[in-house]
Design a protein around this motif. Structure first.
Motif, mmCIF file in Angstrom:
data_model
loop_
_atom_site.group_PDB
_atom_site.id
_atom_site.type_symbol
_atom_site.label_atom_id
_atom_site.label_comp_id
_atom_site.label_asym_id
_atom_site.label_seq_id
_atom_site.Cartn_x
_atom_site.Cartn_y
_atom_site.Cartn_z
ATOM 1 N N GLN A 192 -20.378 -4.796 0.768
ATOM 2 C CA GLN A 192 -20.364 -6.283 1.260
ATOM 3 C C GLN A 192 -18.838 -6.593 0.840
ATOM 4 O O GLN A 192 -18.266 -6.197 0.005
ATOM 5 N N LYS A 193 -18.313 -7.395 1.616
ATOM 6 C CA LYS A 193 -17.121 -8.144 1.635
ATOM 7 C C LYS A 193 -17.094 -9.142 0.798
ATOM 8 O O LYS A 193 -17.593 -10.387 0.981
ATOM 9 N N ILE A 194 -16.571 -8.871 -0.488
ATOM 10 C CA ILE A 194 -16.252 -9.932 -1.319
ATOM 11 C C ILE A 194 -14.951 -10.645 -1.352
ATOM 12 O O ILE A 194 -13.831 -9.820 -1.575
ATOM 13 N N GLU A 195 -15.026 -11.943 -1.243
ATOM 14 C CA GLU A 195 -13.421 -12.461 -0.633
ATOM 15 C C GLU A 195 -12.673 -12.473 -1.822
ATOM 16 O O GLU A 195 -11.575 -12.258 -1.716
ATOM 17 N N TYR A 196 -13.153 -12.926 -3.044
ATOM 18 C CA TYR A 196 -12.337 -12.858 -4.194
ATOM 19 C C TYR A 196 -11.571 -11.257 -4.632
ATOM 20 O O TYR A 196 -10.573 -11.245 -4.727
ATOM 21 N N ALA A 197 -12.591 -10.449 -4.356
ATOM 22 C CA ALA A 197 -11.830 -8.987 -4.657
ATOM 23 C C ALA A 197 -10.749 -8.537 -3.371
ATOM 24 O O ALA A 197 -9.722 -7.973 -3.700
ATOM 25 N N VAL A 198 -11.187 -8.873 -2.182
ATOM 26 C CA VAL A 198 -10.297 -8.705 -1.033
ATOM 27 C C VAL A 198 -8.988 -9.490 -1.345
ATOM 28 O O VAL A 198 -7.996 -8.924 -1.240
ATOM 29 N N GLU A 199 -9.039 -10.502 -1.678
ATOM 30 C CA GLU A 199 -7.802 -11.595 -1.823
ATOM 31 C C GLU A 199 -7.014 -11.082 -3.255
ATOM 32 O O GLU A 199 -5.790 -10.930 -3.041
ATOM 33 N N ARG A 200 -7.774 -10.661 -4.198
ATOM 34 C CA ARG A 200 -6.946 -10.232 -5.426
ATOM 35 C C ARG A 200 -6.266 -9.140 -5.075
ATOM 36 O O ARG A 200 -5.126 -8.955 -5.386
ATOM 37 N N TYR A 201 -6.618 -8.056 -4.400
ATOM 38 C CA TYR A 201 -6.081 -6.619 -4.396
ATOM 39 C C TYR A 201 -5.202 -6.661 -3.091
ATOM 40 O O TYR A 201 -4.181 -5.844 -3.141
ATOM 41 N N THR A 202 -5.434 -7.542 -2.330
ATOM 42 C CA THR A 202 -4.481 -7.434 -0.981
ATOM 43 C C THR A 202 -3.284 -8.348 -1.497
ATOM 44 O O THR A 202 -2.171 -8.015 -1.163
ATOM 45 N N ASN A 203 -3.519 -9.342 -2.340
ATOM 46 C CA ASN A 203 -2.153 -9.945 -3.128
ATOM 47 C C ASN A 203 -1.527 -9.276 -3.925
ATOM 48 O O ASN A 203 -0.241 -8.858 -4.173
ATOM 49 N N GLU A 204 -2.119 -8.434 -4.861
ATOM 50 C CA GLU A 204 -1.413 -7.388 -5.707
ATOM 51 C C GLU A 204 -0.818 -6.238 -4.783
ATOM 52 O O GLU A 204 0.290 -5.874 -5.156
ATOM 53 N N ALA A 205 -1.354 -5.831 -3.808
ATOM 54 C CA ALA A 205 -0.781 -4.735 -2.621
ATOM 55 C C ALA A 205 0.675 -5.596 -2.379
ATOM 56 O O ALA A 205 1.768 -4.948 -2.263
ATOM 57 N N ARG A 206 0.576 -6.541 -1.835
ATOM 58 C CA ARG A 206 2.041 -7.086 -1.510
ATOM 59 C C ARG A 206 2.838 -7.733 -2.332
ATOM 60 O O ARG A 206 4.049 -7.265 -2.165
ATOM 61 N N ARG A 207 2.204 -7.814 -3.725
ATOM 62 C CA ARG A 207 3.259 -7.842 -4.730
ATOM 63 C C ARG A 207 3.929 -6.891 -5.151
ATOM 64 O O ARG A 207 5.250 -6.709 -5.310
ATOM 65 N N LEU A 208 3.173 -5.482 -5.158
ATOM 66 C CA LEU A 208 3.924 -4.295 -5.344
ATOM 67 C C LEU A 208 4.744 -3.811 -4.210
ATOM 68 O O LEU A 208 5.926 -3.121 -4.490
ATOM 69 N N TYR A 209 4.280 -4.109 -2.896
ATOM 70 C CA TYR A 209 5.496 -3.723 -1.877
ATOM 71 C C TYR A 209 6.768 -4.520 -2.262
ATOM 72 O O TYR A 209 7.775 -3.971 -1.821
ATOM 73 N N GLY A 210 6.532 -5.843 -2.670
ATOM 74 C CA GLY A 210 7.796 -6.843 -2.938
ATOM 75 C C GLY A 210 8.580 -6.266 -3.914
ATOM 76 O O GLY A 210 9.855 -6.241 -3.944
ATOM 77 N N VAL A 211 7.920 -5.523 -5.223
ATOM 78 C CA VAL A 211 8.702 -5.131 -6.092
ATOM 79 C C VAL A 211 9.682 -3.924 -5.680
ATOM 80 O O VAL A 211 10.914 -3.537 -5.936
ATOM 81 N N MET A 212 9.061 -3.144 -4.794
ATOM 82 C CA MET A 212 9.739 -2.050 -4.213
ATOM 83 C C MET A 212 10.691 -2.320 -3.193
ATOM 84 O O MET A 212 11.855 -1.821 -3.293
ATOM 85 N N ASP A 213 10.532 -3.304 -2.350
ATOM 86 C CA ASP A 213 11.474 -3.818 -1.549
ATOM 87 C C ASP A 213 12.618 -4.262 -2.343
ATOM 88 O O ASP A 213 13.697 -3.944 -1.767
ATOM 89 N N LYS A 214 12.494 -5.051 -3.346
ATOM 90 C CA LYS A 214 13.555 -5.646 -3.861
ATOM 91 C C LYS A 214 14.251 -4.552 -4.726
ATOM 92 O O LYS A 214 15.484 -4.701 -4.598
ATOM 93 N N ARG A 215 13.733 -3.574 -5.176
ATOM 94 C CA ARG A 215 14.597 -2.198 -5.664
ATOM 95 C C ARG A 215 15.296 -1.672 -4.732
ATOM 96 O O ARG A 215 16.416 -1.241 -4.924
ATOM 97 N N LEU A 216 14.771 -1.410 -3.477
ATOM 98 C CA LEU A 216 15.447 -0.468 -2.633
ATOM 99 C C LEU A 216 16.560 -1.462 -1.546
ATOM 100 O O LEU A 216 17.175 -0.742 -0.786
ATOM 101 N N ALA A 217 16.550 -2.588 -1.908
ATOM 102 C CA ALA A 217 17.622 -3.415 -1.491
ATOM 103 C C ALA A 217 18.800 -3.133 -2.168
ATOM 104 O O ALA A 217 19.997 -3.374 -1.844
#
Length: 231
Positions: free
Chosen positions: A123-148
């Motif tokens: 089942q597509k649980i909107e809250y879970a999809v949004e939570r973990y997608t946002n966390e994935a994007r946050r982690l990508y942002g942490v790595m992008d800032k580091r690699l700058a």
């Protein structure tokens, strides 16, 4: 010859890549996690958490066979065994360790949850999809800032921290990522992906992987089979 018990997943490929980078002779034994191979007694004997990968080194630290599980521990073991991909100085070593722990405690678990709720959950649980997608994007942002400001995650030299992270980002599309938002990370990703050892590592057992489609595989990975207590 090192014996690796694995499957073509991000955690499996971390070890495949490390072995290729180190140039150690090894044999890869497939553990089909969709078919339940991870619950077989012979695999549980070296991986009590029923997770891939696991490894046996016939020439362990004391000259005797040594087995271990957990991909991060295996990376550290192989770095120690070969003296490669881990700085010798204390400061550099801890720089690598903190980014390795970042992968093990953040990138792996959170991107894994993003995969699950975006792709595999019945089942597509909107809250879970949004939570973990946002966390994935946050982690990508942490790595992008580091690699700058850093050539590699832990500093100026390629290390096991980079090896640990790279396979998890190969499924960026399934994680809801737009590479345009992370140009420094994308440059790092493309560079790592061009390394011959990385290209060989991600092909290990890759021909055996198949889409997770049938109910039996879903039950094995996400259902009661996964949570059954084993003696």
């Amino acid at each position: 010859m090192i014996e690796v018990y694995s499957w073509p997943t991000p955690n499996g490929h971390k070890v495949h890549i490390m072995l290729e980078e180190c140039g150690l002779p090894y044999r890869a034994h497939p553990v089909d996690i969709g078919a339940g191979d991870q619950f077989k007694p012979e695999f549980l004997a070296i991986s009590p958490n029923n997770k891939i990968p696991a490894m046996t080194d016939p020439d362990g630290p004391d000259g005797r066979p040594y087995s271990l599980f957990e991909s991060g521990a295996i990376l550290l073991y192989l770095a120690g065994k070969t003296g490669k991909l881990m700085p010798a100085d204390t400061r550099g070593r801890y720089d690598v360790l903190q980014w390795l722990m970042f992968q093990m405690g953040g990138v792996g678990p959170m991107l894994g949850q993003a995969h699950h709720f975006r792709i595999y959950a019945p089942q597509k649980i909107e809250y879970a999809v949004e939570r973990y997608t946002n966390e994935a994007r946050r982690l990508y942002g942490v790595m992008d800032k580091r690699l700058a400001k850093s050539t590699y995650l832990a500093g100026p030299e390629y290390s096991i921290a980079d090896i640990a992270v790279f396979p998890w980002l190969r499924s960026w599309k399934n994680q809801g990522i737009d590479w345009n938002d992370y140009p420094h990370l994308k440059g790092w990703f493309d560079e790592i992906g061009q390394r011959p050892a990385v290209q060989r590592g991600v092909e290990v057992l890759a021909d055996l992987r198949k889409p997770l489609m049938d109910d039996k595989a879903r039950q094995t990975l996400f259902g009661k089979d996964q949570y059954q207590r084993r003696d």
